[in-house]
Design an enzyme around this catalytic site. Structure first.
Site, PDB file in Angstrom:
ATOM      1  N   SER A   8       0.863  -1.445  -0.612  1.00  0.00           N
ATOM      2  CA  SER A   8       0.280  -0.221  -0.245  1.00  0.00           C
ATOM      3  C   SER A   8       1.110   1.554  -0.168  1.00  0.00           C
ATOM      4  O   SER A   8       1.918   1.635   1.151  1.00  0.00           O
ATOM      5  CB  SER A   8      -0.798  -0.247   1.046  1.00  0.00           C
ATOM      6  OG  SER A   8      -0.993   1.414   1.552  1.00  0.00           O
ATOM      7  N   HIS A  33      -1.053  -1.321  -4.077  1.00  0.00           N
ATOM      8  CA  HIS A  33      -2.841  -1.062  -3.049  1.00  0.00           C
ATOM      9  C   HIS A  33      -2.827   0.712  -3.276  1.00  0.00           C
ATOM     10  O   HIS A  33      -1.552   0.610  -2.806  1.00  0.00           O
ATOM     11  CB  HIS A  33      -2.730  -1.897  -2.009  1.00  0.00           C
ATOM     12  CG  HIS A  33      -3.688  -1.611  -0.896  1.00  0.00           C
ATOM     13  ND1 HIS A  33      -5.318  -2.180  -1.494  1.00  0.00           N
ATOM     14  CD2 HIS A  33      -4.180  -0.752  -0.322  1.00  0.00           C
ATOM     15  CE1 HIS A  33      -6.327  -2.634  -0.396  1.00  0.00           C
ATOM     16  NE2 HIS A  33      -5.952  -1.283   0.305  1.00  0.00           N
ATOM     17  N   ASP A  35      -5.436   3.307  -1.292  1.00  0.00           N
ATOM     18  CA  ASP A  35      -5.918   3.329  -0.656  1.00  0.00           C
ATOM     19  C   ASP A  35      -6.523   5.076  -0.744  1.00  0.00           C
ATOM     20  O   ASP A  35      -6.461   6.274  -0.777  1.00  0.00           O
ATOM     21  CB  ASP A  35      -5.582   3.858   0.655  1.00  0.00           C
ATOM     22  CG  ASP A  35      -5.011   2.138   1.328  1.00  0.00           C
ATOM     23  OD1 ASP A  35      -6.083   1.571   1.614  1.00  0.00           O
ATOM     24  OD2 ASP A  35      -4.204   2.346   1.379  1.00  0.00           O
ATOM     25  N   MET A  37      -9.364   7.762   0.352  1.00  0.00           N
ATOM     26  CA  MET A  37     -10.087   8.357   1.421  1.00  0.00           C
ATOM     27  C   MET A  37     -10.504   9.547   1.335  1.00  0.00           C
ATOM     28  O   MET A  37      -9.551  11.154   0.642  1.00  0.00           O
ATOM     29  CB  MET A  37      -9.324   8.263   2.745  1.00  0.00           C
ATOM     30  CG  MET A  37      -8.367   6.956   2.751  1.00  0.00           C
ATOM     31  SD  MET A  37      -7.591   7.155   4.455  1.00  0.00           S
ATOM     32  CE  MET A  37      -6.528   5.375   4.342  1.00  0.00           C
ATOM     33  N   HIS A  66      -8.971   0.764  -2.983  1.00  0.00           N
ATOM     34  CA  HIS A  66      -9.536   0.691  -2.520  1.00  0.00           C
ATOM     35  C   HIS A  66     -10.623   2.119  -1.498  1.00  0.00           C
ATOM     36  O   HIS A  66      -9.843   2.969  -1.529  1.00  0.00           O
ATOM     37  CB  HIS A  66      -8.902   0.131  -1.010  1.00  0.00           C
ATOM     38  CG  HIS A  66      -9.010   0.098  -0.248  1.00  0.00           C
ATOM     39  ND1 HIS A  66      -8.687  -0.630   1.516  1.00  0.00           N
ATOM     40  CD2 HIS A  66     -10.592   0.022   0.684  1.00  0.00           C
ATOM     41  CE1 HIS A  66      -9.370  -0.555   2.464  1.00  0.00           C
ATOM     42  NE2 HIS A  66     -10.998  -0.068   1.910  1.00  0.00           N
ATOM     43  N   MET A  68     -12.581   4.588   0.066  1.00  0.00           N
ATOM     44  CA  MET A  68     -12.774   4.490   2.013  1.00  0.00           C
ATOM     45  C   MET A  68     -13.341   6.005   1.675  1.00  0.00           C
ATOM     46  O   MET A  68     -13.438   6.535   2.293  1.00  0.00           O
ATOM     47  CB  MET A  68     -11.743   4.638   2.486  1.00  0.00           C
ATOM     48  CG  MET A  68     -11.204   3.272   2.682  1.00  0.00           C
ATOM     49  SD  MET A  68      -9.060   2.827   3.299  1.00  0.00           S
ATOM     50  CE  MET A  68      -8.979   3.059   1.606  1.00  0.00           C
ATOM     51  N   MET A 137     -10.920  -5.789   7.002  1.00  0.00           N
ATOM     52  CA  MET A 137     -10.359  -4.789   7.647  1.00  0.00           C
ATOM     53  C   MET A 137      -9.578  -5.609   8.701  1.00  0.00           C
ATOM     54  O   MET A 137     -10.985  -5.936   9.262  1.00  0.00           O
ATOM     55  CB  MET A 137     -11.167  -3.704   7.312  1.00  0.00           C
ATOM     56  CG  MET A 137     -11.376  -2.568   5.897  1.00  0.00           C
ATOM     57  SD  MET A 137     -10.010  -2.542   5.274  1.00  0.00           S
ATOM     58  CE  MET A 137      -8.500  -2.041   6.813  1.00  0.00           C
ATOM     59  N   GLY A 142      -8.582   4.347   7.582  1.00  0.00           N
ATOM     60  CA  GLY A 142      -8.234   5.325   7.576  1.00  0.00           C
ATOM     61  C   GLY A 142      -6.821   6.030   7.589  1.00  0.00           C
ATOM     62  O   GLY A 142      -6.707   6.950   7.295  1.00  0.00           O
ATOM     63  N   PHE A 143      -6.076   4.717   8.374  1.00  0.00           N
ATOM     64  CA  PHE A 143      -4.585   5.327   8.632  1.00  0.00           C
ATOM     65  C   PHE A 143      -3.287   3.943   8.689  1.00  0.00           C
ATOM     66  O   PHE A 143      -4.385   2.769   8.858  1.00  0.00           O
ATOM     67  CB  PHE A 143      -4.326   6.336   9.915  1.00  0.00           C
ATOM     68  CG  PHE A 143      -5.172   6.722  10.150  1.00  0.00           C
ATOM     69  CD1 PHE A 143      -4.519   8.361   9.919  1.00  0.00           C
ATOM     70  CD2 PHE A 143      -6.472   6.965  10.968  1.00  0.00           C
ATOM     71  CE1 PHE A 143      -5.468   9.623  10.191  1.00  0.00           C
ATOM     72  CE2 PHE A 143      -6.826   7.662  11.532  1.00  0.00           C
ATOM     73  CZ  PHE A 143      -6.614   9.308  10.761  1.00  0.00           C
ATOM     74  N   GLY A 144      -2.595   4.667   7.863  1.00  0.00           N
ATOM     75  CA  GLY A 144      -1.116   3.029   7.905  1.00  0.00           C
ATOM     76  C   GLY A 144      -0.798   2.908   9.351  1.00  0.00           C
ATOM     77  O   GLY A 144      -1.307   3.871  10.454  1.00  0.00           O
ATOM     78  N   GLY A 145      -0.180   1.867   9.427  1.00  0.00           N
ATOM     79  CA  GLY A 145       0.861   1.508  10.436  1.00  0.00           C
ATOM     80  C   GLY A 145      -0.221   1.289  12.009  1.00  0.00           C
ATOM     81  O   GLY A 145       0.336   1.199  13.364  1.00  0.00           O
ATOM     82  N   ASP A 176      -6.163  -5.926   5.605  1.00  0.00           N
ATOM     83  CA  ASP A 176      -6.083  -4.990   4.910  1.00  0.00           C
ATOM     84  C   ASP A 176      -5.391  -4.320   6.670  1.00  0.00           C
ATOM     85  O   ASP A 176      -6.395  -4.168   7.023  1.00  0.00           O
ATOM     86  CB  ASP A 176      -6.668  -4.666   3.840  1.00  0.00           C
ATOM     87  CG  ASP A 176      -5.986  -3.207   4.232  1.00  0.00           C
ATOM     88  OD1 ASP A 176      -5.174  -2.308   4.247  1.00  0.00           O
ATOM     89  OD2 ASP A 176      -6.924  -1.917   3.154  1.00  0.00           O
ATOM     90  N   GLY A 198       1.577  -1.250   4.396  1.00  0.00           N
ATOM     91  CA  GLY A 198       2.174  -0.397   4.307  1.00  0.00           C
ATOM     92  C   GLY A 198       2.756  -0.243   4.382  1.00  0.00           C
ATOM     93  O   GLY A 198       3.640  -0.150   4.267  1.00  0.00           O
TER      94      GLY A 198
HETATM   95  C1  DX5 Z   1      -6.235   1.581   6.244  1.00  0.00           C
HETATM   96  C2  DX5 Z   1      -5.559   1.325   4.292  1.00  0.00           C
HETATM   97  C3  DX5 Z   1      -4.922   0.400   4.737  1.00  0.00           C
HETATM   98  C4  DX5 Z   1      -3.109   0.688   4.831  1.00  0.00           C
HETATM   99  C5  DX5 Z   1      -2.760  -0.583   5.662  1.00  0.00           C
HETATM  100  O1  DX5 Z   1      -6.986   2.676   6.181  1.00  0.00           O
HETATM  101  O2  DX5 Z   1      -7.180   0.912   3.756  1.00  0.00           O
HETATM  102  O3  DX5 Z   1      -4.507  -0.057   3.205  1.00  0.00           O
HETATM  103  O4  DX5 Z   1      -2.490   1.076   4.139  1.00  0.00           O
HETATM  104  O5  DX5 Z   1      -1.184  -0.239   6.108  1.00  0.00           O
HETATM  105  P1  DX5 Z   1      -0.705  -1.301   7.339  1.00  0.00           P
HETATM  106  O6  DX5 Z   1       0.290  -2.140   6.896  1.00  0.00           O
HETATM  107  O7  DX5 Z   1       0.518   0.180   7.743  1.00  0.00           O
HETATM  108  O8  DX5 Z   1      -2.000  -0.980   8.248  1.00  0.00           O
HETATM  109 ZN    ZN Z   2      -6.583  -0.587   1.798  1.00  0.00          ZN
END
Ligand code: DX5
Ligand code: ZN
Length: 224
Positions: A8, A33, A35, A37, A66, A68, A137, A142-145, A176, A198
């Site tokens: 991602s 991937h 994302d 938003m 994806h 969102m 999910m 909403g956020f990575g990490g 994800d 991601g």
């Molecule tokens: C979250 C996203 C994910 C995100 C995953 O809202 O849909 O695709 O990038 O990131 P990691 O792998 O950092 O959890």
């Molecule tokens: Zn995603």
């Protein structure tokens, strides 16, 4: 069915997206991937069709988009035209999910449905035969990490069972959120065959190597 890895780009440096995609591809990425938003369905705002169009120009692997966003029906056309090979939509915002799935397919794009952590698997039972894939999910979007939610493991197995029951054996389950070298094994064993990652990839100092290591771990989990 093998395991596909979808890095991602959400965790990549947006000033160097082409480099990020190239590094992931050198490491063996099967998909990229993307994302999307809107600041309404999720608190964050990211990218739209023009960026997907640019990514399409440089990516060698298919783009897994994806959505969102609150009103995905309005944007399926523009994302397909921009070069998405796969588009997934959240069941939580779609009263006419069956129609949306077939609208995506009619554009020649693979159609996926996404379940938030709090959405029960039964929400997709009536469309299980229609989808090309299901995205579970494993964090709140909403956020990575973020940290992997352990309950996602049994949910993946339940979605897999639902797809089998519906006769949709070819449709893979994608996962994800919070996928890394520690969580990858159990989620593959639960039945996931497309993995989004991601932070584990672009948050590392060496995305090429992180992609390769994660993919090897996923394949190893499949074999033992
Ligand atoms: C979250 C996203 C994910 C995100 C995953 O809202 O849909 O695709 O990038 O990131 P990691 O792998 O950092 O959890
Ligand atoms: Zn995603």
């Amino acid at each position: 069915m093998s395991v596909l890895l979808a890095p991602s780009i959400l965790s990549a440096d947006f000033a160097y997206l082409a480099e990020a995609v190239a590094a992931a591809e050198r490491g063996g990425a099967d998909l990229i991937h993307v994302d999307v938003m809107d600041g309404h369905f999720v608190p964050n705002i990211t990218i739209g069709p023009p960026v997907v169009k640019s990514l399409k120009r440089i990516a060698k692997v298919p783009l897994d988009v994806h959505l969102m966003i609150m009103d995905p029906d309005k944007y399926i056309g523009p994302f397909a035209e921009a070069g998405a090979s796969m588009i997934s939509v959240h069941v939580e915002v779609l009263p006419h999910l069956h129609r949306t799935i077939h609208a995506i397919k009619a554009l020649g794009v693979k159609a996926g449905v996404v379940l938030n952590p709090s959405t029960p698997v039964v929400a997709i039972s009536e469309v299980a035969a229609d989808v090309d894939y299901v995205l579970v999910m494993s964090v709140n979007p909403g956020f990575g990490g973020q940290t992997f939610i352990p309950r996602s493991e049994s949910k993946v197995a339940d979605v897999r069972a639902l797809l089998e029951k519906a006769g949709n054996i070819a449709a893979p389950v994608e996962v994800d959120g919070g996928i890394d070298i520690h969580t990858v094994t159990r989620i593959v064993k639960a039945g996931a065959r497309m993995l989004v990652a991601g932070h584990a990839i672009f948050g590392s100092g060496d995305p090429e190597r992180a992609t390769r290591d994660l993919k090897l771990a996923a394949i190893a989990a499949l074999q033992d």
